[in-house]
Design an enzyme around this catalytic site. Structure first.
Site, PDB file in Angstrom:
ATOM      1  N   ASP A   1       0.733  -1.271   0.028  1.00 32.80           N
ATOM      2  CA  ASP A   1       0.067  -0.124  -0.078  1.00 32.80           C
ATOM      3  C   ASP A   1       0.725   1.189   0.094  1.00 32.80           C
ATOM      4  O   ASP A   1       0.397   2.426   0.361  1.00 32.80           O
ATOM      5  CB  ASP A   1      -0.788   0.094   1.223  1.00 32.80           C
ATOM      6  CG  ASP A   1      -2.125  -0.741   1.079  1.00 32.80           C
ATOM      7  OD1 ASP A   1      -2.306  -1.348   0.186  1.00 32.80           O
ATOM      8  OD2 ASP A   1      -3.119  -0.748   2.200  1.00 32.80           O
TER       9      ASP A   1
ATOM     10  N   CYS B   1     -18.797   2.999  -0.099  1.00 33.98           N
ATOM     11  CA  CYS B   1     -18.443   2.009   0.963  1.00 33.98           C
ATOM     12  C   CYS B   1     -18.184   2.400   2.363  1.00 33.98           C
ATOM     13  O   CYS B   1     -17.529   3.418   2.401  1.00 33.98           O
ATOM     14  CB  CYS B   1     -17.275   1.460   0.391  1.00 33.98           C
ATOM     15  SG  CYS B   1     -16.575  -0.136   1.163  1.00 33.98           S
TER      16      CYS B   1
ATOM     17  N   CYS C   1     -19.774 -14.040   2.394  1.00 32.39           N
ATOM     18  CA  CYS C   1     -19.246 -14.898   0.880  1.00 32.39           C
ATOM     19  C   CYS C   1     -18.928 -16.137   1.516  1.00 32.39           C
ATOM     20  O   CYS C   1     -18.158 -16.523   2.516  1.00 32.39           O
ATOM     21  CB  CYS C   1     -17.955 -14.233   0.712  1.00 32.39           C
ATOM     22  SG  CYS C   1     -17.084 -15.104  -1.108  1.00 32.39           S
TER      23      CYS C   1
END
Ligand code: B12
Ligand code: SF4
Ligand code: SF4
Length: 312
Positions: A131, A211, A245
């Protein structure tokens, strides 16, 4: 030694360092991602994450980041906790932020891997990325065969789900590349159905600016009124599209001591959160990624979840 032998050595060392998986791809222009990234930016799906607008070309081509780059070594580090926050927990923190900030933990491991490569193989130029620079982590991991990018836009690995971090080494050594794997989302739409803010605007596309993770971590301003009541009890990040999920049934607890939460975190009751002082915040989240939103940011998020209009 040939490139297959080098590849084997690197994967073996990555595993010793605690990385869950390691995959290799050839350092080249990410042709398929270029128009998708462009569209995402043109549609302002990055909101106020202005850093995403920078270095468009470098983000798509690792050779512009590392001179003579030949290979991208993608690495996965598991953060799935043995135990989450209790079910009746009033405020929720994303699993990835329970312990020490992953940037520190991963950077040390990446440096150790690069040092090892130089000792075992010879002079190899390269850089460590977590990142810290414009790199499309998921695209590289996908290309390296470590998983597929699901409809919730996270990388998913059939054996272990998606609760892991992605990092890479970009090096000027030629290695044996791995190939991509199949997409196993099939006809499932659980993540799209469960996202409370409609941030997954179409399968595989997340509008970052909608989000909860963006609102609670990245947005520095007041939280928008139209989002009131939509955050559930998430006050730092959001795990919903991963929790639902089916592939995350295969998640296995990490073995990284640095990711262990502060013992008080799971005992925190509503009052403790609402009366959180700067001092307790600093103790609880001493080295955690929660520091990114800071004490005032976390309080803003708690008040917002409580429906208090004064959330500035
Ligand atoms: C910006 C960013 C965010 C933003 C934007 C989210 C996003 N999806 O990009 C916000 C703040 C919202 C965010 C949230 C989260 N993030 Co984040 N984030 C990043 C960051 C820094 C850059 C991602 C990026 O480049 N986005 C740009 C867009 C264009 O990329 P994209 O969404 O992947 O879009 C691709 C797809 O849409 C695809 N696509 C588009 N159209 C189509 C059509 C078809 C048919 C197909 C197949 C594909 C496709 O192509 C696009 C380009 O590759 C990365 C670190 C990094 N350097 O890569 C971490 C990263 C992606 N985040 C990560 C995590 C853990 C999270 C959270 C889970 C944290 C949390 N619990 O709150 C959430 C998950 C939200 C979600 N469902 O995506 C991990 C993901 C690990 C994994 N298993 O995949 C990363 C890789 C960090 C890391 N180093 O580990 N994040
Ligand atoms: S992290 Fe939460 S808000 Fe963001 S896309 Fe997933 S479910 Fe939606
Ligand atoms: S919830 Fe279903 S559609 Fe969404 S990423 Fe997981 S498998 Fe794919």
């Amino acid at each position: 030694m040939n490139k297959a032998a080098y590849t084997h050595l690197i994967k073996q060392k990555a595993s010793e360092l605690g990385f869950m998986y390691c995959g290799i791809s050839k350092a080249e222009f990410l042709e398929e991602e270029a128009p998708r990234l462009e569209r995402w930016l043109n549609q302002h799906m990055h909101g106020q994450m202005h850093y995403m607008e920078n270095h468009f070309d470098k983000r798509l081509d690792p050779r512009l980041l590392v001179d003579g780059a030949k290979s991208v070594v993608s690495l996965l580090l598991n953060y799935f906790p043995e135990e989450g926050q209790p079910e009746d927990s009033t405020y929720k923190i994303s699993k990835y932020a329970y312990g020490t900030d992953y940037h520190f933990v991963i950077k040390d491991k990446l440096k150790a891997l690069l040092t090892y490569i130089n000792e075992a193989i010879g002079e190899v130029g390269g850089r460590c990325f977590v990142d810290s620079a414009p790199v499309l982590d998921k695209a590289w991991a996908k290309k390296s065969g470590l998983g597929w990018v699901g409809k919730n836009s996270n990388l998913i690995t059939p054996q272990v789900g998606s609760f892991y971090f992605i990092a890479e080494l970009i090096i000027d050594l030629e290695l044996e590349p791995d190939g991509p794997i199949k997409d196993y989302c099939g006809s499932c739409t659980r993540c799209l159905d469960a996202c409370p803010t409609g941030a997954i605007t179409e399968p595989y596309v997340v509008d970052g600016s909608k989000c909860i993770s963006y609102f609670t971590i990245e947005l520095k301003d007041q939280l928008p009124q139209e989002m009131e009541g939509k955050f559930g009890n998430w006050v730092f990040g959001c795990d919903i599209c991963q929790d639902v999920c089916p592939w995350n049934r295969f998640s296995k607890p990490h073995r990284e001591p640095a990711f262990a939460p502060h013992p008080h975190l799971k005992e925190m009751k509503a009052d403790d959160w609402q009366e959180l002082t700067q001092e307790v915040f600093s103790q609880l989240f001493r080295k955690s990624a929660v520091k990114r939103t800071g004490y005032s940011g976390l309080l803003r998020n708690i008040r917002f979840v409580e429906g208090q209009p004064d959330n500035a």
